[in-house]
Design an enzyme around this catalytic site. Structure first.
Site, PDB file in Angstrom:
ATOM      1  N   GLY A   1       0.839  -1.198   0.000  1.00  7.56           N
ATOM      2  CA  GLY A   1       0.000   0.000   0.000  1.00  7.56           C
ATOM      3  C   GLY A   1       0.868   1.239   0.000  1.00  7.56           C
ATOM      4  O   GLY A   1       1.982   1.224   0.517  1.00  7.56           O
TER       5      GLY A   1
ATOM      6  N   GLN B   1       3.093  10.019   0.713  1.00 10.52           N
ATOM      7  CA  GLN B   1       4.384   9.344   0.886  1.00 10.52           C
ATOM      8  C   GLN B   1       5.334   9.588  -0.289  1.00 10.52           C
ATOM      9  O   GLN B   1       6.527   9.321  -0.179  1.00 10.52           O
ATOM     10  CB  GLN B   1       4.190   7.837   1.074  1.00 10.52           C
TER      11      GLN B   1
ATOM     12  N   CYS C   1       5.761   0.071   7.225  1.00 12.15           N
ATOM     13  CA  CYS C   1       5.420   1.238   6.407  1.00 12.15           C
ATOM     14  C   CYS C   1       6.635   1.596   5.559  1.00 12.15           C
ATOM     15  O   CYS C   1       7.759   1.610   6.070  1.00 12.15           O
ATOM     16  CB  CYS C   1       5.061   2.410   7.323  1.00 12.15           C
ATOM     17  N   LEU C   2       6.415   1.890   4.271  1.00 11.34           N
ATOM     18  CA  LEU C   2       7.537   2.224   3.391  1.00 11.34           C
ATOM     19  C   LEU C   2       8.216   3.521   3.824  1.00 11.34           C
ATOM     20  O   LEU C   2       9.358   3.759   3.450  1.00 11.34           O
ATOM     21  CB  LEU C   2       7.058   2.322   1.938  1.00 11.34           C
TER      22      LEU C   2
ATOM     23  N   HIS D   1      -4.589   1.646   7.390  1.00 11.17           N
ATOM     24  CA  HIS D   1      -3.233   2.201   7.496  1.00 11.17           C
ATOM     25  C   HIS D   1      -3.033   3.313   6.447  1.00 11.17           C
ATOM     26  O   HIS D   1      -2.515   4.384   6.765  1.00 11.17           O
ATOM     27  CB  HIS D   1      -2.225   1.053   7.301  1.00 11.17           C
ATOM     28  N   GLU D   2      -3.488   3.043   5.205  1.00 10.11           N
ATOM     29  CA  GLU D   2      -3.287   4.029   4.126  1.00 10.11           C
ATOM     30  C   GLU D   2      -4.162   5.257   4.328  1.00 10.11           C
ATOM     31  O   GLU D   2      -3.711   6.387   4.085  1.00 10.11           O
ATOM     32  CB  GLU D   2      -3.538   3.398   2.757  1.00 10.11           C
TER      33      GLU D   2
ATOM     34  N   HIS E   1      -2.662   7.639   6.664  1.00  9.63           N
ATOM     35  CA  HIS E   1      -1.637   8.511   6.051  1.00  9.63           C
ATOM     36  C   HIS E   1      -2.265   9.807   5.537  1.00  9.63           C
ATOM     37  O   HIS E   1      -1.655  10.876   5.622  1.00  9.63           O
ATOM     38  CB  HIS E   1      -0.958   7.814   4.867  1.00  9.63           C
TER      39      HIS E   1
HETATM   40 NI    NI Z   1       2.529   3.403   5.606  1.00 16.67          NI
END
Ligand code: NI
Length: 171
Positions: free
Chosen positions: A46, A51, A94-95, A136-137, A140
């Protein structure tokens, strides 16, 4: 398509709420395609637009396994309209916070209304890992990170680690 840079903790943009998208345009689709390619390359399941430095309410996900055909999901202006009472625990990462994983408790199921890649209104009933991923997304898009759900001690420790890495020029 193009690979985009993924911003990392402690970039303050990660804490900024993203703006709604007024209309899904060719530009929105280009952003989503580039985000998808960036997410696959990372690799991740995701990615939210903020991000990659674009604070707009756009996200992409793909939970297909390696051996399965790709099945990307594109969401514009997603909103959680229902959450189950029942909770589930998943180890999240998380990236934007690489190589850090912790268990997070969230509603086990959610209903999400959003616009798709064509700008059409849709609703999804998400369960399992998809429910965790979409929550989660969407977090963000509200400037919320999964580390906000873990103990303060662990959160402070990971933030310090990334601040230090940034100072050393390792991010
Ligand atoms: Ni994330």
């Amino acid at each position: 398509m193009a690979l985009l840079d993924i911003i990392k903790l402690p970039d303050p943009l990660l804490r900024q709420p993203s703006k709604p998208v007024a209309m899904v345009t060719a530009g929105t689709r280009k952003l989503m395609d580039d985000m998808l390619e960036t997410m696959y390359a990372a690799p991740g399941i995701g990615l939210a637009a903020v991000q990659v430095g674009v604070p707009e309410r756009v996200l992409v996900m793909d939970l297909s396994k390696d051996e399965e055909p790709k099945s990307p999901i594109f969401m514009v202006n997603p909103q959680i309209v229902w959450s189950s009472e029942q909770k589930s625990d998943y180890e999240e990462g998380c990236l934007s916070i690489p190589e850090f994983f912790e268990m997070v408790t969230r509603p086990a199921e959610v209903k999400v209304q959003y616009r798709d890649r064509q700008g059409e209104p849709r609703e999804m009933h998400a369960t399992g890992v998809l429910a965790t991923c979409v929550q989660h997304e969407i977090d963000h898009l509200n400037g919320v990170l999964f580390i906000d759900y873990i103990s303060r001690l662990k959160r402070d420790r990971v933030i310090r680690k990334f601040v230090k890495a940034q100072k050393l020029g390792k991010l």
